[in-house]
Design a protein around this motif. Structure first.
Motif, PDB file in Angstrom:
ATOM      1  N   ALA A  20       0.823  -1.209   0.000  1.00  0.00           N
ATOM      2  CA  ALA A  20       0.000   0.000   0.000  1.00  0.00           C
ATOM      3  C   ALA A  20       0.855   1.255   0.000  1.00  0.00           C
ATOM      4  N   SER A  21       2.158   1.098  -0.200  1.00  0.00           N
ATOM      5  CA  SER A  21       3.065   2.246  -0.250  1.00  0.00           C
ATOM      6  C   SER A  21       4.238   1.910  -1.161  1.00  0.00           C
ATOM      7  N   PRO A  22       4.867   2.915  -1.759  1.00  0.00           N
ATOM      8  CA  PRO A  22       6.052   2.648  -2.594  1.00  0.00           C
ATOM      9  C   PRO A  22       7.159   1.940  -1.824  1.00  0.00           C
ATOM     10  N   LEU A  23       7.290   2.227  -0.530  1.00  0.00           N
ATOM     11  CA  LEU A  23       8.312   1.573   0.283  1.00  0.00           C
ATOM     12  C   LEU A  23       8.066   0.074   0.370  1.00  0.00           C
ATOM     13  N   MET A  24       6.825  -0.323   0.598  1.00  0.00           N
ATOM     14  CA  MET A  24       6.517  -1.752   0.675  1.00  0.00           C
ATOM     15  C   MET A  24       6.711  -2.417  -0.678  1.00  0.00           C
ATOM     16  N   GLU A  25       6.440  -1.729  -1.768  1.00  0.00           N
ATOM     17  CA  GLU A  25       6.689  -2.287  -3.090  1.00  0.00           C
ATOM     18  C   GLU A  25       8.178  -2.585  -3.278  1.00  0.00           C
ATOM     19  N   GLU A  26       9.035  -1.678  -2.823  1.00  0.00           N
ATOM     20  CA  GLU A  26      10.478  -1.911  -2.901  1.00  0.00           C
ATOM     21  C   GLU A  26      10.875  -3.109  -2.051  1.00  0.00           C
ATOM     22  N   LEU A  27      10.298  -3.234  -0.869  1.00  0.00           N
ATOM     23  CA  LEU A  27      10.625  -4.364  -0.007  1.00  0.00           C
ATOM     24  C   LEU A  27      10.181  -5.683  -0.637  1.00  0.00           C
ATOM     25  N   LEU A  28       9.038  -5.697  -1.282  1.00  0.00           N
ATOM     26  CA  LEU A  28       8.574  -6.910  -1.947  1.00  0.00           C
ATOM     27  C   LEU A  28       9.491  -7.285  -3.098  1.00  0.00           C
ATOM     28  N   HIS A  29       9.939  -6.292  -3.875  1.00  0.00           N
ATOM     29  CA  HIS A  29      10.858  -6.575  -4.980  1.00  0.00           C
ATOM     30  C   HIS A  29      12.183  -7.134  -4.458  1.00  0.00           C
ATOM     31  N   PHE A  30      12.671  -6.567  -3.362  1.00  0.00           N
ATOM     32  CA  PHE A  30      13.921  -7.065  -2.790  1.00  0.00           C
ATOM     33  C   PHE A  30      13.745  -8.480  -2.252  1.00  0.00           C
ATOM     34  N   HIS A  31      12.607  -8.760  -1.651  1.00  0.00           N
ATOM     35  CA  HIS A  31      12.334 -10.117  -1.163  1.00  0.00           C
ATOM     36  C   HIS A  31      12.363 -11.123  -2.307  1.00  0.00           C
ATOM     37  N   ASP A  32      11.708 -10.793  -3.419  1.00  0.00           N
ATOM     38  CA  ASP A  32      11.688 -11.699  -4.570  1.00  0.00           C
ATOM     39  C   ASP A  32      13.096 -11.865  -5.150  1.00  0.00           C
ATOM     40  N   HIS A  33      13.859 -10.777  -5.174  1.00  0.00           N
ATOM     41  CA  HIS A  33      15.231 -10.820  -5.682  1.00  0.00           C
ATOM     42  C   HIS A  33      16.103 -11.751  -4.828  1.00  0.00           C
ATOM     43  N   ALA A  34      16.049 -11.576  -3.513  1.00  0.00           N
ATOM     44  CA  ALA A  34      16.852 -12.413  -2.614  1.00  0.00           C
ATOM     45  C   ALA A  34      16.371 -13.864  -2.632  1.00  0.00           C
ATOM     46  N   LEU A  35      15.062 -14.056  -2.721  1.00  0.00           N
ATOM     47  CA  LEU A  35      14.528 -15.414  -2.737  1.00  0.00           C
ATOM     48  C   LEU A  35      14.975 -16.180  -3.980  1.00  0.00           C
ATOM     49  N   MET A  36      15.039 -15.503  -5.114  1.00  0.00           N
ATOM     50  CA  MET A  36      15.494 -16.166  -6.338  1.00  0.00           C
ATOM     51  C   MET A  36      16.965 -16.565  -6.221  1.00  0.00           C
ATOM     52  N   ILE A  37      17.789 -15.703  -5.617  1.00  0.00           N
ATOM     53  CA  ILE A  37      19.198 -16.050  -5.420  1.00  0.00           C
ATOM     54  C   ILE A  37      19.324 -17.270  -4.503  1.00  0.00           C
ATOM     55  N   ILE A  38      18.556 -17.276  -3.422  1.00  0.00           N
ATOM     56  CA  ILE A  38      18.585 -18.422  -2.505  1.00  0.00           C
ATOM     57  C   ILE A  38      18.135 -19.693  -3.214  1.00  0.00           C
ATOM     58  N   PHE A  39      17.115 -19.589  -4.047  1.00  0.00           N
ATOM     59  CA  PHE A  39      16.610 -20.756  -4.777  1.00  0.00           C
ATOM     60  C   PHE A  39      17.677 -21.310  -5.722  1.00  0.00           C
TER      61      PHE A  39
ATOM     62  N   VAL B 133       3.014  -1.479  10.672  1.00  0.00           N
ATOM     63  CA  VAL B 133       1.906  -1.691   9.746  1.00  0.00           C
ATOM     64  C   VAL B 133       2.497  -2.378   8.509  1.00  0.00           C
ATOM     65  N   PRO B 134       2.346  -3.693   8.372  1.00  0.00           N
ATOM     66  CA  PRO B 134       3.044  -4.437   7.310  1.00  0.00           C
ATOM     67  C   PRO B 134       2.752  -3.958   5.901  1.00  0.00           C
ATOM     68  N   SER B 135       1.499  -3.673   5.564  1.00  0.00           N
ATOM     69  CA  SER B 135       1.170  -3.307   4.189  1.00  0.00           C
ATOM     70  C   SER B 135       1.745  -1.955   3.791  1.00  0.00           C
ATOM     71  N   LEU B 136       2.120  -1.131   4.771  1.00  0.00           N
ATOM     72  CA  LEU B 136       2.771   0.152   4.479  1.00  0.00           C
ATOM     73  C   LEU B 136       4.286   0.043   4.555  1.00  0.00           C
ATOM     74  N   GLY B 137       4.804  -1.106   4.948  1.00  0.00           N
ATOM     75  CA  GLY B 137       6.248  -1.284   5.038  1.00  0.00           C
ATOM     76  C   GLY B 137       6.862  -0.495   6.174  1.00  0.00           C
ATOM     77  N   VAL B 138       6.127  -0.339   7.265  1.00  0.00           N
ATOM     78  CA  VAL B 138       6.571   0.505   8.379  1.00  0.00           C
ATOM     79  C   VAL B 138       6.702  -0.338   9.636  1.00  0.00           C
ATOM     80  N   LYS B 139       7.818  -0.189  10.332  1.00  0.00           N
ATOM     81  CA  LYS B 139       8.014  -0.818  11.642  1.00  0.00           C
ATOM     82  C   LYS B 139       9.065  -0.006  12.388  1.00  0.00           C
ATOM     83  N   MET B 140       8.668   0.590  13.496  1.00  0.00           N
ATOM     84  CA  MET B 140       9.574   1.446  14.256  1.00  0.00           C
ATOM     85  C   MET B 140       9.389   1.190  15.743  1.00  0.00           C
ATOM     86  N   ASP B 141      10.494   1.014  16.462  1.00  0.00           N
ATOM     87  CA  ASP B 141      10.450   0.776  17.895  1.00  0.00           C
ATOM     88  C   ASP B 141      10.018   2.036  18.638  1.00  0.00           C
ATOM     89  N   ALA B 142       9.201   1.838  19.652  1.00  0.00           N
ATOM     90  CA  ALA B 142       8.778   2.925  20.535  1.00  0.00           C
ATOM     91  C   ALA B 142       9.513   2.762  21.857  1.00  0.00           C
TER      92      ALA B 142
END
Length: 230
Positions: free
Chosen positions: A13-32, A165-174
């Protein structure tokens, strides 16, 4: 929002999460590819006795096994560092919201407005209305305008919490006594759910996060109504 038997991440739901998904697919293909190659070598050595002198004592093979992992690490590190720098960039946010974690609820302060703030509690199961989700609905949602840079200042009043919030690609410690910040842009209208991602006590699983992204006109109407009720 996740659904039963889902495999993989939630829809971005955000450009940041889209980048994270692309990186996940990239790393997963290398691992495969690495796993497939190693499995092939193991099967070949077991079934065909691939243990000749070229495999066991070869300078060329040693060079390959040294250079190849370095190349693979570079292929993973470069896009990873790029995303890390993107996550740290906060350029001219249109709205700043302060999220403070308590045991066990969240409070939000819209710092661009003088008296706009509220506490956000989980709705008990017996009070849910049809269509609401159990354990992740709140009585007050954090409402933001869509397609606008949002900065969230995250802190805590008592113990460690984590605003995620996973769909926004946000996680920050309080962290109590510390003010962390994170930025994102909601690329589409919708309601996005998250939860505290730091084990903060007995009711850790009962302090959900609900972010509602709406058009700017609707956000202005909502903020005006909230200020009138304040």
């Amino acid at each position: 929002m996740a659904y039963p038997s889902q495999l993989g991440f939630q829809d971005a739901a955000s450009p940041l999460m889209e980048e994270l998904l692309h990186f996940h697919d990239h790393a997963l293909m290398i691992i495969f590819l690495i796993s497939t190659f190693v499995l092939y070598i193991i099967v070949a050595m077991v079934t065909t006795k691939l243990t000749n002198s070229f495999i066991l004592d070869s300078q060329e093979v040693e060079i390959i096994w040294t250079v190849l992992p370095a190349v693979i690490l570079i292929m993973i590190a470069l896009p990873s560092l790029r995303i890390l720098y993107i996550m740290d960039e906060i350029n001219d946010p249109h709205l700043t919201v302060k999220a403070v974690g308590h045991q066990w609820y969240w409070s939000y302060e819209y710092t661009d407005y003088e008296d706009l703030g509220f506490d956000s509690y989980m709705i008990p199961t017996q009070d849910l209305t049809p269509g609401q989700f159990r354990l992740i609905e709140t009585d007050h949602r954090m409402v933001i305008p869509v397609e606008s840079p949002i900065r969230v200042l995250v802190s805590a009043e008592d113990v460690l919490h984590s605003w995620a919030v996973p769909s926004l690609g946000v996680k920050m410690d309080a962290v109590p006594g510390r003010l962390n910040q994170v930025a994102f842009v909601a690329s589409r209208p919708g309601v996005f759910y998250g939860q505290c991602s730091e084990i903060c006590g007995a009711n850790h699983s009962f302090m959900p996060i609900v972010v509602e992204a709406v058009p700017l006109v609707h956000f202005e109407t909502w903020s005006s109504l909230m200020l009138e009720d304040a």
